[in-house]
Design a protein around this motif. Structure first.
Motif, PDB file in Angstrom:
ATOM      1  N   ASN A   1       0.828  -1.205   0.000  1.00  0.00           N
ATOM      2  CA  ASN A   1       0.000   0.000   0.000  1.00  0.00           C
ATOM      3  C   ASN A   1       0.860   1.251   0.000  1.00  0.00           C
ATOM      4  OD1 ASN A   1      -2.487  -1.349   0.056  1.00  0.00           O
ATOM      5  ND2 ASN A   1      -2.405  -1.571   2.289  1.00  0.00           N
ATOM      6  N   GLU A   2       0.398   2.269  -0.720  1.00  0.00           N
ATOM      7  CA  GLU A   2       1.081   3.562  -0.730  1.00  0.00           C
ATOM      8  C   GLU A   2       0.449   4.477   0.307  1.00  0.00           C
ATOM      9  OE1 GLU A   2       1.033   5.223  -4.624  1.00  0.00           O
ATOM     10  OE2 GLU A   2       2.204   3.599  -5.542  1.00  0.00           O
ATOM     11  N   GLU A   3       1.292   5.281   0.952  1.00  0.00           N
ATOM     12  CA  GLU A   3       0.820   6.314   1.854  1.00  0.00           C
ATOM     13  C   GLU A   3       1.847   7.432   1.871  1.00  0.00           C
ATOM     14  OE1 GLU A   3       1.154   5.289   6.143  1.00  0.00           O
ATOM     15  OE2 GLU A   3       1.558   3.263   5.411  1.00  0.00           O
ATOM     16  N   PRO A   4       1.418   8.652   2.167  1.00  0.00           N
ATOM     17  CA  PRO A   4       2.342   9.793   2.104  1.00  0.00           C
ATOM     18  C   PRO A   4       3.549   9.609   3.013  1.00  0.00           C
ATOM     19  CG  PRO A   4       0.064  10.545   2.294  1.00  0.00           C
ATOM     20  CD  PRO A   4       0.038   9.072   2.511  1.00  0.00           C
ATOM     21  N   GLY A   5       4.732   9.909   2.483  1.00  0.00           N
ATOM     22  CA  GLY A   5       5.956   9.888   3.268  1.00  0.00           C
ATOM     23  C   GLY A   5       6.517   8.505   3.537  1.00  0.00           C
ATOM     24  N   VAL A   6       5.916   7.467   2.967  1.00  0.00           N
ATOM     25  CA  VAL A   6       6.378   6.101   3.206  1.00  0.00           C
ATOM     26  C   VAL A   6       6.581   5.396   1.872  1.00  0.00           C
ATOM     27  CG1 VAL A   6       5.851   3.872   4.265  1.00  0.00           C
ATOM     28  CG2 VAL A   6       5.146   5.990   5.399  1.00  0.00           C
ATOM     29  N   ILE A   7       7.724   4.756   1.723  1.00  0.00           N
ATOM     30  CA  ILE A   7       7.980   3.968   0.514  1.00  0.00           C
ATOM     31  C   ILE A   7       7.235   2.651   0.655  1.00  0.00           C
ATOM     32  CG2 ILE A   7       9.773   2.831  -0.857  1.00  0.00           C
ATOM     33  CD1 ILE A   7      11.716   4.953   0.402  1.00  0.00           C
ATOM     34  N   PRO A   8       6.438   2.272  -0.347  1.00  0.00           N
ATOM     35  CA  PRO A   8       5.617   1.061  -0.214  1.00  0.00           C
ATOM     36  C   PRO A   8       6.454  -0.185   0.079  1.00  0.00           C
ATOM     37  CG  PRO A   8       4.935   2.331  -2.128  1.00  0.00           C
ATOM     38  CD  PRO A   8       6.199   2.961  -1.625  1.00  0.00           C
ATOM     39  N   ALA A   9       5.844  -1.105   0.778  1.00  0.00           N
ATOM     40  CA  ALA A   9       6.513  -2.360   1.138  1.00  0.00           C
ATOM     41  C   ALA A   9       6.724  -3.232  -0.090  1.00  0.00           C
ATOM     42  CB  ALA A   9       5.687  -3.114   2.172  1.00  0.00           C
ATOM     43  N   ASP A  10       7.757  -4.078  -0.015  1.00  0.00           N
ATOM     44  CA  ASP A  10       7.919  -5.132  -1.012  1.00  0.00           C
ATOM     45  C   ASP A  10       6.901  -6.234  -0.712  1.00  0.00           C
ATOM     46  OD1 ASP A  10      10.004  -3.704  -2.040  1.00  0.00           O
ATOM     47  OD2 ASP A  10      11.572  -4.950  -1.136  1.00  0.00           O
ATOM     48  N   LEU A  11       6.322  -6.791  -1.761  1.00  0.00           N
ATOM     49  CA  LEU A  11       5.401  -7.912  -1.610  1.00  0.00           C
ATOM     50  C   LEU A  11       6.163  -9.190  -1.947  1.00  0.00           C
ATOM     51  CD1 LEU A  11       2.521  -8.884  -1.076  1.00  0.00           C
ATOM     52  CD2 LEU A  11       2.002  -8.459  -3.483  1.00  0.00           C
ATOM     53  N   ILE A  12       6.212 -10.115  -0.995  1.00  0.00           N
ATOM     54  CA  ILE A  12       7.033 -11.321  -1.146  1.00  0.00           C
ATOM     55  C   ILE A  12       6.145 -12.564  -1.055  1.00  0.00           C
ATOM     56  CG2 ILE A  12       8.952 -12.662  -0.195  1.00  0.00           C
ATOM     57  CD1 ILE A  12      10.053 -10.062   0.974  1.00  0.00           C
ATOM     58  N   PHE A  13       6.287 -13.439  -2.036  1.00  0.00           N
ATOM     59  CA  PHE A  13       5.610 -14.732  -1.996  1.00  0.00           C
ATOM     60  C   PHE A  13       6.637 -15.798  -1.634  1.00  0.00           C
ATOM     61  CE2 PHE A  13       2.870 -12.168  -4.664  1.00  0.00           C
ATOM     62  CZ  PHE A  13       1.592 -12.519  -4.224  1.00  0.00           C
ATOM     63  N   VAL A  14       6.296 -16.643  -0.656  1.00  0.00           N
ATOM     64  CA  VAL A  14       7.204 -17.685  -0.172  1.00  0.00           C
ATOM     65  C   VAL A  14       6.636 -19.047  -0.560  1.00  0.00           C
ATOM     66  CG1 VAL A  14       8.407 -18.638   1.816  1.00  0.00           C
ATOM     67  CG2 VAL A  14       7.827 -16.201   1.769  1.00  0.00           C
ATOM     68  N   VAL A  15       7.415 -19.816  -1.306  1.00  0.00           N
ATOM     69  CA  VAL A  15       6.951 -21.106  -1.802  1.00  0.00           C
ATOM     70  C   VAL A  15       6.782 -22.104  -0.658  1.00  0.00           C
ATOM     71  CG1 VAL A  15       7.602 -23.125  -3.197  1.00  0.00           C
ATOM     72  CG2 VAL A  15       7.944 -20.811  -4.107  1.00  0.00           C
ATOM     73  N   ASP A  16       5.645 -22.801  -0.662  1.00  0.00           N
ATOM     74  CA  ASP A  16       5.433 -23.926   0.251  1.00  0.00           C
ATOM     75  C   ASP A  16       4.957 -25.117  -0.591  1.00  0.00           C
ATOM     76  OD1 ASP A  16       5.341 -25.394   2.528  1.00  0.00           O
ATOM     77  OD2 ASP A  16       3.682 -24.310   3.461  1.00  0.00           O
ATOM     78  N   GLU A  17       5.222 -26.330  -0.111  1.00  0.00           N
ATOM     79  CA  GLU A  17       4.911 -27.544  -0.876  1.00  0.00           C
ATOM     80  C   GLU A  17       3.706 -28.280  -0.277  1.00  0.00           C
ATOM     81  OE1 GLU A  17       8.314 -30.058  -0.944  1.00  0.00           O
ATOM     82  OE2 GLU A  17       9.613 -28.593  -1.929  1.00  0.00           O
ATOM     83  N   ARG A  18       2.765 -28.631  -1.145  1.00  0.00           N
ATOM     84  CA  ARG A  18       1.678 -29.502  -0.708  1.00  0.00           C
ATOM     85  C   ARG A  18       2.196 -30.946  -0.613  1.00  0.00           C
ATOM     86  NH1 ARG A  18      -1.575 -26.748  -4.670  1.00  0.00           N
ATOM     87  NH2 ARG A  18      -2.950 -25.223  -3.675  1.00  0.00           N
ATOM     88  N   SER A  19       1.669 -31.684   0.336  1.00  0.00           N
ATOM     89  CA  SER A  19       2.052 -33.099   0.439  1.00  0.00           C
ATOM     90  C   SER A  19       1.497 -33.854  -0.767  1.00  0.00           C
ATOM     91  CB  SER A  19       1.542 -33.699   1.746  1.00  0.00           C
ATOM     92  OG  SER A  19       0.121 -33.605   1.811  1.00  0.00           O
ATOM     93  N   HIS A  20       2.217 -34.905  -1.180  1.00  0.00           N
ATOM     94  CA  HIS A  20       1.831 -35.685  -2.349  1.00  0.00           C
ATOM     95  C   HIS A  20       1.407 -37.075  -1.897  1.00  0.00           C
ATOM     96  CE1 HIS A  20       2.216 -37.749  -6.250  1.00  0.00           C
ATOM     97  NE2 HIS A  20       2.011 -36.548  -6.773  1.00  0.00           N
ATOM     98  N   PRO A  21       0.383 -37.663  -2.543  1.00  0.00           N
ATOM     99  CA  PRO A  21      -0.087 -38.984  -2.093  1.00  0.00           C
ATOM    100  C   PRO A  21       0.900 -40.120  -2.345  1.00  0.00           C
ATOM    101  CG  PRO A  21      -1.238 -38.291  -4.092  1.00  0.00           C
ATOM    102  CD  PRO A  21      -0.459 -37.110  -3.616  1.00  0.00           C
ATOM    103  N   VAL A  22       1.855 -39.940  -3.243  1.00  0.00           N
ATOM    104  CA  VAL A  22       2.786 -41.019  -3.585  1.00  0.00           C
ATOM    105  C   VAL A  22       4.221 -40.680  -3.210  1.00  0.00           C
ATOM    106  CG1 VAL A  22       3.756 -42.406  -5.469  1.00  0.00           C
ATOM    107  CG2 VAL A  22       1.308 -41.823  -5.463  1.00  0.00           C
TER     108      VAL A  22
END
Length: 345
Positions: free
Chosen positions: A228-249
């Motif tokens: 989000n942008e707001e006056p006087g503040v540099i917007p945050a970096d948006l970071i996606f962190v990979v997670d693994e779903r369990s697999h049946p095999v």
């Protein structure tokens, strides 16, 4: 006025040369193409930041831009001074030297600016042995990674007193198949942005994430300043962190894949052929020709997960075998086993 170079660098109109350098360093590290997943967007932003610094750090270009804006700067068409009878405007022109009529806008190369700025602050290491080829890839990559690891955090506190919001992290759940073959995800985000009048409005955006074969749990994908942008503040970096779903095999272990198989006592003695479907849909067969004890493991090279830095290489598929014993045997079966295996009756 067209493009607002001051706003691009997040500095005020009275910014000094040192303010401009601090702002450029911070933004160049954030938007360097080698740092970003979306190369096309980062390249465009990186060039825009470089052009803004080029104009504002050059006294003549900055003067022309302040008087006539981007259009006047790039076209070289300057309106003549007003007649002396126009008192209010004559005061303005008498205090601002009229630009050189022979001026022609000639932007500097973004890579040259990058090498100049970061070379000044790395004890000569950033520029040493740098290639002068057109793409500047080797030079930019080396300089950028070194700067990020050693001094990136301090840059955020410089330049006009603006602070940067803390990064925002989100989990990116991926199936094992996606991490094996690679895939593309479209992520819709909604965030607050400031318009040209400083008012807050909601903006919807679609972010593209190219999941690379071999990525592991914990891999981070960064979209600079997408918070989000707001006056006087540099917007945050948006970071996606990979997670693994369990697999049946399959179970992942680094670059290796583990699959558990159970066989009968008869199969452990006489042999068996395993038929498996890989994560990319291929059918493979693994023959078992030797006598197998419980806990035996069969290794199949190059059938594990891709190695992210070299997807042509793969880890190992490990088949862990358990032997299922019969719950009971008849007397005749025991007799036959003793006869076949050589035991005494």
């Amino acid at each position: 006025m067209g493009v607002d170079y001051y706003n691009i660098l997040k500095v005020n109109r009275n910014a000094s040369d040192e303010d401009l350098k601090r702002a450029y360093r911070r933004l160049a590290m954030i938007w360097h193409p080698d740092k970003n997943v979306n190369k096309q967007e980062a390249e465009a932003k990186f060039k825009q930041i470089s052009e803004a610094y080029d104009v504002l750090s050059d006294p003549q270009k900055r003067q022309i831009y302040d008087l006539y804006g981007e259009e006047g700067l790039k076209s070289g068409q300057f309106p003549p001074p007003p007649p002396r009878s126009a008192r209010n405007q004559s005061y303005y022109y008498n205090n601002q030297q009229h630009p050189n009529p022979n001026f022609r806008f000639n932007p500097r190369n973004a890579d040259d600016i990058y090498a100049e700025i970061f070379g000044e602050n790395s004890n000569g290491n950033a520029g040493a042995g740098s290639s002068t080829s057109g793409n500047g890839g080797g030079r930019r990559d080396g300089n950028f990674r070194s700067r990020t690891m050693n001094g990136g955090g301090r840059e955020n506190s410089g330049g006009g007193g603006s602070r940067k919001a803390a990064p925002v992290e989100n989990l990116l759940m991926c199936s094992l198949e996606e991490l094996y073959t690679g895939s593309t995800r479209k992520m819709k985000i909604s965030r607050n942005v400031l318009d040209s009048h400083g008012r807050i409005r909601m903006l919807d955006e679609i972010l593209t994430i190219d999941i690379k074969p071999g990525w592991k749990k914990g891999t981070k994908i960064t979209f600079p300043e997408k918070g989000n942008e707001e006056p006087g503040v540099i917007p945050a970096d948006l970071i996606f962190v990979v997670d693994e779903r369990s697999h049946p095999v399959y179970i992942r272990e680094g670059n290796d894949l583990i699959v558990k198989q159970e066989i009968t006592l008869l199969e452990s003695l006489t042999g068996k052929t395993f038929e498996l479907t890989t994560l990319d849909g291929r059918n493979i067969t693994v023959p078992l020709t030797e006598i197998v004890k419980p806990g035996h493991e069969v290794s199949v090279p190059n059938e594990g997960m891709p190695v992210s830095k070299n997807p042509r290489r793969k880890g190992t598929l490990k088949i862990q075998i358990d032997v299922r014993y019969p719950e009971k045997l008849t007397e005749s079966q025991k007799h036959e086993l003793r006869r076949v295996l050589g035991g005494n009756s």
